[in-house]
Design a protein around this motif. Structure first.
Motif, PDB file in Angstrom:
ATOM      1  N   GLN A  73      -9.156  -5.195   7.874  1.00 41.87           N
ATOM      2  CA  GLN A  73      -8.358  -4.518   8.886  1.00 41.87           C
ATOM      3  C   GLN A  73      -7.031  -5.242   9.104  1.00 41.87           C
ATOM      4  O   GLN A  73      -5.992  -4.609   9.308  1.00 41.87           O
ATOM      5  N   ARG A  74      -7.040  -6.558   9.042  1.00 38.78           N
ATOM      6  CA  ARG A  74      -5.810  -7.312   9.232  1.00 38.78           C
ATOM      7  C   ARG A  74      -4.790  -7.043   8.131  1.00 38.78           C
ATOM      8  O   ARG A  74      -3.584  -7.061   8.362  1.00 38.78           O
ATOM      9  N   LEU A  75      -5.282  -6.788   6.912  1.00 37.19           N
ATOM     10  CA  LEU A  75      -4.363  -6.553   5.807  1.00 37.19           C
ATOM     11  C   LEU A  75      -3.617  -5.232   5.947  1.00 37.19           C
ATOM     12  O   LEU A  75      -2.499  -5.081   5.459  1.00 37.19           O
ATOM     13  N   ARG A  76      -4.235  -4.245   6.577  1.00 46.61           N
ATOM     14  CA  ARG A  76      -3.614  -2.927   6.788  1.00 46.61           C
ATOM     15  C   ARG A  76      -3.040  -2.357   5.490  1.00 46.61           C
ATOM     16  O   ARG A  76      -1.938  -1.800   5.462  1.00 46.61           O
ATOM     17  N   ALA A  77      -3.762  -2.550   4.406  1.00 42.72           N
ATOM     18  CA  ALA A  77      -3.305  -2.067   3.098  1.00 42.72           C
ATOM     19  C   ALA A  77      -3.848  -0.670   2.836  1.00 42.72           C
ATOM     20  O   ALA A  77      -4.738  -0.170   3.537  1.00 42.72           O
ATOM     21  N   GLU A  78      -3.303  -0.023   1.818  1.00 42.58           N
ATOM     22  CA  GLU A  78      -3.788   1.287   1.415  1.00 42.58           C
ATOM     23  C   GLU A  78      -5.237   1.169   0.946  1.00 42.58           C
ATOM     24  O   GLU A  78      -5.613   0.166   0.331  1.00 42.58           O
TER      25      GLU A  78
END
Length: 499
Positions: free
Chosen positions: A58-63
């Motif tokens: 969730q912290r990465l907020r990547a695709e």
């Protein structure tokens, strides 16, 4: 010859994945790699507590990426620094299942479902890391998930599997077949292509469809590669249209290339109409028979007896069919016998419908309305099959218009020949595209509303096995393409990826 098991969904077995706490992760990794066990999750009854991998993801907020599992426990901090959302997503799914386990001392267990034929081989795979797959008795009041026979229980490349998989969207688009019901995939596909062929009856257009199917089989064009599994379906529709066109004497219209083997639609419309309605009556009778079997399997003889899609409805339909025989044969005995059979069907259906109401005068009125609706529906459903003839006539009329225009222009010199060729090609392209769409939609409508409505009264739950590719320590990269939803994969040697 088809196996008897092919007529019903794949037999499922309730199982438990049991392992010592230290071996639970390794057991689940192998379960995910095999991909033929659906594991029960804890659900949403408690607070949303994310595990370490889910938090980092969730912290990465990547695709979103395709999840991958690591064979050994990975360094989550290193994965976060490297942006390995694929491995973090896989670990997040694993954490969800680890959190759903029931623990007793040093032993943990998860419950789930597995195809009965896969239990032994799956148990052998996880036994190597200290786990066990234990067969359980199915819980009362809970239906197993549904996996249709063609979804992955036949060896890859098997012709029966290829055909069944191409027909599966016909059924799954309508809904998930209840586990207790018959699997209608193959007969539904056959009925669909026959109805499509009657409405799209032109040998030239049918052969074009077969050619398109062969292109799909070869993976051409590449942008339509996703439609590759449907090539047997398209080929079947093309073959049915070709045979119907040969019967009508139609080859890109009434060109005279083929003789009329059965009837010429524009010259004998009533004969075509009668044949279409007769075919519909037969198909409805088969649907009622299948509905009786389904109601019996779902709720026993009582459920089958009183249901409007069971014996009661079939008796009503049979009685009305016998009464209709009077129109052709002119003997009053058909009216008397048919009325008696229909009365029995109405009585049984009335008892069954009244039992579902609140009773009293209101329940009686509701029952009468529902019985009247059942009568009207039978008549309208039979007549609805007249569209097989109507759209067959439309296709023949379009072909005749194009051919008349072509022949009229062809006799006007060189310029007329060029214009005739243009009209012929453009007209057939328009007729092919338009009629293929219309016939496809109308065949689907007849399948869903007239036939499937008698087969199914409820919906099942699709089998969704947990499957993720696994990243091993050495070897070539794995194929990370997961199976289609509800598809159980066969056991193959695991392929590995460079770490």
């Amino acid at each position: 010859m088809l196996r008897a098991e092919a007529a019903v969904p794949v037999r499922m077995r309730r199982v438990a994945v049991v392992a010592p706490e230290q071996a639970l992760r390794a057991s689940l990794v192998r379960i995910a790699e095999v991909g033929c066990v659906e594991i029960d999750l804890a659900g949403d009854s408690g607070p949303d507590v994310r595990g370490p991998a889910a938090t980092r993801l969730q912290r990465l907020r990547a695709e979103p990426t395709r999840p991958v599992l690591s064979e050994a426990p990975p360094d989550l901090d290193a994965l976060e620094r490297e942006g390995r959302t694929d491995l973090l997503a896989g670990e997040a799914q694993l954490e969800e299942r680890l959190g759903s386990a029931v623990r007793h001392g040093e032993v943990a267990a998860l419950a789930g479902w597995c195809p009965e034929t896969e239990v032994g081989s799956t148990a052998a795979r996880i036994a190597g890391v200290g786990g066990a797959l234990v067969p359980l008795r199915g819980p009362r009041g809970v239906d197993p998930p549904t996996l249709l026979t063609g979804a992955g229980t036949v060896p890859a490349g098997h012709a029966a599997r290829t055909v069944r998989r191409s027909f599966t969207p016909l059924v799954t688009t309508y809904g998930t077949v209840p586990y207790a019901d018959l699997d209608p995939t193959l007969p539904a596909g056959i009925v669909y292509v026959v109805m499509f062929g009657l409405m799209f009856g032109d040998a030239g257009h049918g052969l074009l469809l077969v050619a398109i199917a062969l292109l799909l089989r070869a993976g051409r064009p590449r942008r339509l590669a996703a439609l590759h599994p449907l090539w047997p379906f398209v080929a079947g529709a093309g073959l049915a249209a070709t045979l119907a066109g040969a019967a009508y004497g139609e080859f890109f219209g009434p060109t005279g290339v083929l003789p009329v083997l059965w009837l010429e639609p524009l010259q004998e419309p009533m004969r075509l109409l009668t044949s279409a309605v007769g075919l519909g009556a037969v198909l409805l009778a088969v649907a009622y028979a299948a509905g009786i079997v389904n109601r019996w399997r779902e709720g026993g003889p009582t459920a089958a007896l009183y249901a409007t899609t069971g014996i009661a409805g079939a008796a009503l339909y049979l009685g009305l069919a016998v009464i209709a025989g009077y129109v052709w044969l002119g003997q009053v005995v058909y009216v008397v016998v048919g009325a008696a059979i229909a009365a029995v069907g109405l009585t049984l259906a009335g008892v069954g419908l009244y039992a579902t109401t609140a009773g009293g005068a209101g329940g009686a009125v509701q029952t009468v309305v529902q019985l009247f609706d059942a009568l009207v529906r039978i008549g309208s459903n039979v007549v609805s099959f007249a569209r097989l003839a109507a759209f067959g006539l439309t296709h023949a009329a379009l072909g005749a218009i194009v051919w008349d225009g072509t022949t009229a222009l062809a006799g006007r010199g060189p310029a007329g020949v060029v214009a005739a060729a243009f009209v012929f090609l453009l007209g057939n392209a328009v007729a092919f595209s338009l009629e293929a769409l219309v016939a496809g939609v109308q065949a689907l409508r007849l399948e869903f509303y007239e036939l499937f409505s008698r087969l199914f009264v409820g919906e099942g739950r699709p089998f969704k096995p947990w499957h993720l590719p696994v990243r091993h320590l050495t070897g070539p990269a794995p194929d990370t393409e997961p199976p289609a939803d509800g598809e159980a994969v066969r056991h193959a040697p695991a392929r590995e990826e460079q770490s």
